[in-house]
Design an enzyme around this catalytic site. Structure first.
Site, PDB file in Angstrom:
ATOM      1  N   ASN A 193       0.864  -1.181   0.000  1.00  0.00           N
ATOM      2  CA  ASN A 193       0.000   0.000   0.000  1.00  0.00           C
ATOM      3  C   ASN A 193       0.901   1.232   0.000  1.00  0.00           C
ATOM      4  O   ASN A 193       1.461   1.588   1.032  1.00  0.00           O
ATOM      5  CB  ASN A 193      -0.894  -0.041   1.253  1.00  0.00           C
ATOM      6  CG  ASN A 193      -1.747   1.201   1.396  1.00  0.00           C
ATOM      7  OD1 ASN A 193      -1.805   2.043   0.499  1.00  0.00           O
ATOM      8  ND2 ASN A 193      -2.419   1.328   2.534  1.00  0.00           N
ATOM      9  N   LYS A 200       0.090   4.196  -0.351  1.00  0.00           N
ATOM     10  CA  LYS A 200      -0.596   5.357   0.236  1.00  0.00           C
ATOM     11  C   LYS A 200      -0.398   6.588  -0.672  1.00  0.00           C
ATOM     12  O   LYS A 200      -0.321   6.438  -1.887  1.00  0.00           O
ATOM     13  CB  LYS A 200      -0.110   5.591   1.677  1.00  0.00           C
ATOM     14  CG  LYS A 200      -0.265   4.313   2.523  1.00  0.00           C
ATOM     15  CD  LYS A 200      -0.128   4.545   3.998  1.00  0.00           C
ATOM     16  CE  LYS A 200      -0.290   3.215   4.732  1.00  0.00           C
ATOM     17  NZ  LYS A 200      -0.238   3.338   6.182  1.00  0.00           N
ATOM     18  N   HIS A 260      -9.521   0.921   4.481  1.00  0.00           N
ATOM     19  CA  HIS A 260      -8.288   1.107   5.247  1.00  0.00           C
ATOM     20  C   HIS A 260      -8.575   2.065   6.403  1.00  0.00           C
ATOM     21  O   HIS A 260      -9.393   2.982   6.270  1.00  0.00           O
ATOM     22  CB  HIS A 260      -7.189   1.666   4.338  1.00  0.00           C
ATOM     23  CG  HIS A 260      -5.854   1.698   5.011  1.00  0.00           C
ATOM     24  ND1 HIS A 260      -5.487   2.702   5.868  1.00  0.00           N
ATOM     25  CD2 HIS A 260      -4.813   0.826   4.972  1.00  0.00           C
ATOM     26  CE1 HIS A 260      -4.268   2.450   6.329  1.00  0.00           C
ATOM     27  NE2 HIS A 260      -3.833   1.317   5.797  1.00  0.00           N
ATOM     28  N   GLU A 314      -7.082   4.512   7.491  1.00  0.00           N
ATOM     29  CA  GLU A 314      -6.930   5.940   7.167  1.00  0.00           C
ATOM     30  C   GLU A 314      -8.152   6.462   6.431  1.00  0.00           C
ATOM     31  O   GLU A 314      -8.537   7.630   6.599  1.00  0.00           O
ATOM     32  CB  GLU A 314      -5.633   6.144   6.360  1.00  0.00           C
ATOM     33  CG  GLU A 314      -4.408   5.981   7.264  1.00  0.00           C
ATOM     34  CD  GLU A 314      -3.177   5.437   6.571  1.00  0.00           C
ATOM     35  OE1 GLU A 314      -3.081   5.509   5.335  1.00  0.00           O
ATOM     36  OE2 GLU A 314      -2.288   4.932   7.286  1.00  0.00           O
ATOM     37  N   GLU A 343      -5.612  -5.194  10.427  1.00  0.00           N
ATOM     38  CA  GLU A 343      -4.643  -4.125  10.658  1.00  0.00           C
ATOM     39  C   GLU A 343      -5.017  -3.350  11.918  1.00  0.00           C
ATOM     40  O   GLU A 343      -5.792  -2.388  11.848  1.00  0.00           O
ATOM     41  CB  GLU A 343      -4.637  -3.158   9.469  1.00  0.00           C
ATOM     42  CG  GLU A 343      -4.157  -3.768   8.175  1.00  0.00           C
ATOM     43  CD  GLU A 343      -3.498  -2.710   7.303  1.00  0.00           C
ATOM     44  OE1 GLU A 343      -2.371  -2.949   6.853  1.00  0.00           O
ATOM     45  OE2 GLU A 343      -4.096  -1.647   7.093  1.00  0.00           O
ATOM     46  N   GLY A 352       2.256   1.915  10.951  1.00  0.00           N
ATOM     47  CA  GLY A 352       3.235   3.000  10.892  1.00  0.00           C
ATOM     48  C   GLY A 352       3.912   3.296  12.205  1.00  0.00           C
ATOM     49  O   GLY A 352       4.599   4.309  12.342  1.00  0.00           O
ATOM     50  N   SER A 411       3.282  -2.390  10.475  1.00  0.00           N
ATOM     51  CA  SER A 411       4.715  -2.444  10.779  1.00  0.00           C
ATOM     52  C   SER A 411       5.352  -3.780  10.395  1.00  0.00           C
ATOM     53  O   SER A 411       6.253  -4.265  11.084  1.00  0.00           O
ATOM     54  CB  SER A 411       4.966  -2.114  12.259  1.00  0.00           C
ATOM     55  OG  SER A 411       4.527  -0.798  12.552  1.00  0.00           O
TER      56      SER A 411
HETATM   57  P1  PGA Z   1       2.744   0.090   7.772  1.00  0.00           P
HETATM   58  O1  PGA Z   1       1.266   0.348   7.163  1.00  0.00           O
HETATM   59  O2  PGA Z   1       3.259  -1.179   7.129  1.00  0.00           O
HETATM   60  O3  PGA Z   1       3.522   1.305   7.385  1.00  0.00           O
HETATM   61  O4  PGA Z   1       2.575  -0.064   9.252  1.00  0.00           O
HETATM   62  C1  PGA Z   1       0.387  -0.706   6.926  1.00  0.00           C
HETATM   63  C2  PGA Z   1      -0.865  -0.191   6.285  1.00  0.00           C
HETATM   64  O5  PGA Z   1      -1.333   0.906   6.626  1.00  0.00           O
HETATM   65  O6  PGA Z   1      -1.436  -0.863   5.394  1.00  0.00           O
END
Ligand code: PGA
Length: 252
Positions: free
Chosen positions: A9, A11, A94, A96, A166, A172, A212
């Site tokens: 992803n 983003k 997601h 976000e 997730e 993150g 992560s």
């Molecule tokens: P990350 O994000 O691997 O940077 O923790 C995962 C995601 O938001 O899909």
């Protein structure tokens, strides 16, 4: 045997040129078919350029969202009709999207239904936030979200849905869930699918862990029986790191 699926992803990162270069680097790192469905999810503006790079090779393409309407006066949105022919996968719900753009369980469900109707494979994200985890609500939150994802999904389509677990506190943060937690929640998700659609579909549905994930910790997640892949954010922007994650999920 479920084929593992690792999705990157990207983003809101990568210009058109950066996206092309990253896709080229990932393809070079991986060589041929890695035995894993590898899905690159650039921003909408990167779909066509990355498509030109990956062609009909083993790397697959996904969008990061869609609008459930076919077309119309929705300024700034991208509909499922526009994704058809451009990508095979789409990340939906997601955290976000849920947090910053106020997508509800019902919105996510409408998008899942639109994606399936369009022949796209949804990667539907679920997961609890920190306070919910601390209140012991992980299972109830994930169960509510998973049931909402599948609301109105026909049994014939359900096996195609990919669920990404997730937890928000792991995204993150550099603080991944433990492999045991990822396994427990993935097993719970599969048990809900089993209750809704029976054993065959439950065995088919792929569940990813996300939050992560790195090349260094991916093997621990890959070793879990109900974790079928990873949804990767930050580490998917580094070709060697992302390739390391894919290799961790490559069946022996
Ligand atoms: P990350 O994000 O691997 O940077 O923790 C995962 C995601 O938001 O899909």
């Amino acid at each position: 045997m479920r084929r593992p699926i690792v999705a990157g992803n990207w983003k809101m990162n990568t210009t058109v040129d950066e996206g092309r270069a990253l896709a080229r680097d990932i393809a070079a790192q991986l060589g041929g078919d890695p035995g894993v469905d590898v899905v690159l999810c650039p921003p909408f503006t990167g779909l066509s350029p990355v498509h030109d790079v990956v062609g009909d090779g083993p790397l697959l393409l996904g969008a990061q969202s869609l609008n459930a309407n076919a077309r119309g006066a929705y300024t700034g949105e991208v509909s499922w009709t526009m994704l058809q022919g451009l990508c095979a996968y789409v990340i939906l719900g997601h955290s976000e999207r849920r947090t910053y753009f106020h997508e509800t369980d019902a919105d996510v469900n409408a998008k899942v239904l639109a994606a399936l109707g369009a022949g796209l494979t949804p990667i539907a994200c679920v997961g609890e936030h920190t306070e919910q985890r601390d209140r012991g609500e992980t299972a109830s939150v994930c169960e509510r979200q998973v049931r909402a994802v599948f609301d109105g999904v026909a049994a014939a389509d359900a096996g195609r849905v990919v669920i990404a677990y997730e937890p928000l506190w792991a995204i993150g943060s550099g603080q991944p869930a433990t492999p045991a937690v990822a396994q427990d929640v993935s097993a719970l998700i599969r048990s809900i699918v089993r209750e809704l659609y029976g054993d065959d579909v439950a065995r088919q549905v792929r569940v990813q862990y996300g939050g992560s994930v790195t090349a260094a910790n991916a093997a621990e997640f890959a070793a879990q029986p109900d974790v079928d892949g990873a949804l990767v954010g930050g580490a998917s922007l580094k070709a060697a790191e992302f390739a390391g994650i894919v290799r961790a999920f490559t069946p022996l």
